[in-house]
Design a protein around this motif. Structure first.
Motif, short mmCIF file in Angstrom:
data_model
loop_
_atom_site.label_atom_id
_atom_site.label_comp_id
_atom_site.label_asym_id
_atom_site.label_seq_id
_atom_site.Cartn_x
_atom_site.Cartn_y
_atom_site.Cartn_z
N GLN A 16 -35.57 16.37 -30.72
CA GLN A 16 -35.04 17.12 -31.86
C GLN A 16 -33.78 17.90 -31.51
O GLN A 16 -32.97 18.18 -32.40
N GLY A 17 -33.53 18.19 -30.25
CA GLY A 17 -32.33 18.90 -29.85
C GLY A 17 -31.05 18.11 -30.08
O GLY A 17 -29.97 18.69 -30.14
N VAL A 18 -31.16 16.79 -30.22
CA VAL A 18 -29.99 15.96 -30.55
C VAL A 18 -30.09 15.45 -31.97
O VAL A 18 -29.34 14.55 -32.36
N GLY A 19 -31.01 16.00 -32.75
CA GLY A 19 -31.10 15.64 -34.16
C GLY A 19 -31.90 14.39 -34.45
O GLY A 19 -31.75 13.80 -35.51
N ILE A 20 -32.76 13.98 -33.52
CA ILE A 20 -33.64 12.84 -33.75
C ILE A 20 -35.05 13.39 -33.91
O ILE A 20 -35.58 14.01 -32.98
#
Length: 142
Positions: A63-67
């Motif tokens: 989630q830190g890279v938007g996934i």
């Protein structure tokens, strides 16, 4: 974080209208004055290329890279994975989506959520990189 392999895109596709301006996240602008030729998302995302496949992401370790869990990821097998790429991999037959980190001879599959540890590839481990994630698609309807 795992994934579900969906495979290549089936034949067919719909062309969608495209606006010639960027949409601000504030007050909306009337779009009908800015319509351009239709585009096809499968062409924009190269979904029909034989080396591209789709996976559904399961878990929140990236989630830190938007996934995010439930996202549809576009995976390109023709891109040579290098340090920093987000990849779909199998480590000892355990499927995962991680950031590839290469530190000399060491390989680390890094989570982008501090709640999850990195996976260090050790001597004797079986690592297979399936491809590099080039795009992710998220539904905002739910």
């Amino acid at each position: 974080m795992g994934f579900t392999l969906l495979g290549p895109l089936a034949e067919g596709g719909v062309r969608l209208p495209r606006c010639s301006f960027k949409v601000p996240a504030g007050f909306p602008s009337p779009a009908t004055d800015h319509m351009e030729a239709p585009i096809s998302l499968d062409e924009v995302l190269s979904l029909r290329a034989p080396h591209v496949f789709l996976v559904t992401i399961d878990g929140d370790s990236m989630q830190g890279v938007g996934i995010f869990s439930g996202d549809l990821a576009v995976v390109d097998r023709s891109i040579e994975p290098v340090d920093g790429h987000v990849v779909v991999a199998l480590l000892n037959n355990d499927p995962m989506c991680k950031r590839l980190c290469i530190r000399g001879k060491r390989v680390i599959l890094r989570s982008e959520n501090p709640q999850y540890p990195d996976r260090h590839v050790l001597e004797g481990d079986d690592l297979s990189i399936w491809g590099v994630i080039t795009y992710s698609v998220r539904s905002h309807a739910h």
